[in-house]
Design a protein around this motif. Structure first.
Motif, PDB file in Angstrom:
ATOM      1  N   SER A  65       0.896  -1.420  -0.065  1.00 51.89           N
ATOM      2  CA  SER A  65       0.015   0.010  -0.130  1.00 51.89           C
ATOM      3  C   SER A  65       0.783   1.151   0.193  1.00 51.89           C
ATOM      4  O   SER A  65       1.913   1.416   0.617  1.00 51.89           O
ATOM      5  N   ILE A  72      -3.540   7.088   6.955  1.00 52.19           N
ATOM      6  CA  ILE A  72      -4.221   5.767   7.072  1.00 52.19           C
ATOM      7  C   ILE A  72      -3.483   4.823   8.067  1.00 52.19           C
ATOM      8  O   ILE A  72      -2.274   4.891   7.950  1.00 52.19           O
ATOM      9  N   PHE A  74      -2.674   1.349   9.658  1.00 53.36           N
ATOM     10  CA  PHE A  74      -2.572  -0.138   9.400  1.00 53.36           C
ATOM     11  C   PHE A  74      -1.930  -0.970  10.424  1.00 53.36           C
ATOM     12  O   PHE A  74      -1.183  -0.543  11.337  1.00 53.36           O
ATOM     13  N   SER A  76      -1.048  -4.978  10.982  1.00 48.57           N
ATOM     14  CA  SER A  76      -0.738  -6.351  10.290  1.00 48.57           C
ATOM     15  C   SER A  76      -0.073  -7.088  11.307  1.00 48.57           C
ATOM     16  O   SER A  76       1.128  -6.940  11.663  1.00 48.57           O
ATOM     17  N   GLN A  80       1.738  -2.001  13.688  1.00 49.46           N
ATOM     18  CA  GLN A  80       0.895  -1.032  13.608  1.00 49.46           C
ATOM     19  C   GLN A  80       1.584   0.203  13.194  1.00 49.46           C
ATOM     20  O   GLN A  80       2.747   0.353  13.663  1.00 49.46           O
ATOM     21  N   LYS A  91       1.881  -5.739   3.517  1.00 46.29           N
ATOM     22  CA  LYS A  91       0.914  -6.640   4.256  1.00 46.29           C
ATOM     23  C   LYS A  91       0.925  -8.028   3.427  1.00 46.29           C
ATOM     24  O   LYS A  91       0.230  -8.398   2.566  1.00 46.29           O
ATOM     25  N   HIS A  97      -4.965  -8.504   9.141  1.00 43.69           N
ATOM     26  CA  HIS A  97      -4.602  -7.132   9.143  1.00 43.69           C
ATOM     27  C   HIS A  97      -5.905  -6.199   8.949  1.00 43.69           C
ATOM     28  O   HIS A  97      -7.043  -7.035   8.576  1.00 43.69           O
ATOM     29  N   THR A  98      -5.704  -5.175   9.154  1.00 42.15           N
ATOM     30  CA  THR A  98      -6.863  -4.119   8.911  1.00 42.15           C
ATOM     31  C   THR A  98      -6.206  -2.735   8.474  1.00 42.15           C
ATOM     32  O   THR A  98      -4.918  -2.448   8.639  1.00 42.15           O
ATOM     33  N   MET A  99      -7.266  -2.093   8.113  1.00 39.74           N
ATOM     34  CA  MET A  99      -6.773  -0.505   7.514  1.00 39.74           C
ATOM     35  C   MET A  99      -7.947   0.324   8.041  1.00 39.74           C
ATOM     36  O   MET A  99      -9.094  -0.131   8.119  1.00 39.74           O
ATOM     37  N   TRP A 100      -7.589   1.568   8.372  1.00 43.66           N
ATOM     38  CA  TRP A 100      -8.514   2.491   8.617  1.00 43.66           C
ATOM     39  C   TRP A 100      -8.106   4.425   8.333  1.00 43.66           C
ATOM     40  O   TRP A 100      -6.919   4.370   8.114  1.00 43.66           O
ATOM     41  N   GLU A 111      -3.387   0.308  -3.691  1.00 46.51           N
ATOM     42  CA  GLU A 111      -3.254  -1.051  -3.267  1.00 46.51           C
ATOM     43  C   GLU A 111      -2.546  -1.913  -4.637  1.00 46.51           C
ATOM     44  O   GLU A 111      -3.191  -1.941  -5.456  1.00 46.51           O
TER      45      GLU A 111
END
Length: 169
Positions: A65, A72, A74, A76, A80, A91, A97-100, A111
């Protein structure tokens, strides 16, 4: 086309590519596997303020990414980071994992997915969501078809609280 031949020239002008909602974030399709000998695909993801991608695991591909705008976050595995424009992150597959959106303005990222193929999950999900309300069973089947697993994450409530995010449904 043989693997040692160069992929055909593909030009995607700024602002081009199908844009669609994926639930909490959006997607803009840029390069498909057919454009790259199935080596990679590229999409852009707009992240509205408060957006959170549910924690998940890719079993078939790695993601890379690049943040274009905003901030943003992340997570994983146990790592973090919050990245601003120009930040890069990897990732790896098989890692939760997550993203916000970690800021107070809309954010956007590129991506890169390797190998290609997962862009078709996004396409199918976008088609489904544009057709009407989400059907959890259909989304679960689509995810399974692409080796995507959603999972509970004990650290998620802290991230939601700290960044004032909209919890996944």
């Amino acid at each position: 086309m043989e693997q040692d031949e160069a992929p055909r020239l593909t030009v995607v002008e700024p602002g081009q590519g199908r844009e669609a909602p994926l639930g909490t974030i959006g997607v803009v399709f840029k390069l498909f596997g057919a454009d790259t000998h199935e080596q990679l695909s590229i999409v852009e993801h707009p992240f509205p303020v408060g957006a959170l991608v549910p924690p998940h695991i890719h079993t078939r591909e790695d993601e890379y990414s690049i943040v274009l705008e905003g901030e943003i976050g992340f997570r994983s595995g146990e790592r973090q980071a919050v990245l601003g424009a120009g930040g890069y992150i990897t990732k790896p597959r098989n890692e939760l994992h997550t993203m916000w959106n970690a800021g107070k303005v809309a954010a956007r990222m590129i991506e890169i997915i390797s190998p290609a193929g997962f862009e078709h999950f996004f396409w199918g999900l976008a088609d489904h969501l544009e057709a009407g309300p989400p059907d959890a069973e259909l989304i679960e089947k689509l995810a399974a078809d692409f080796g995507l697993q959603f999972a509970e994450a004990p650290w998620l409530p802290d991230i939601i609280s700290r960044y004032n995010l909209t919890p996944p449904r």
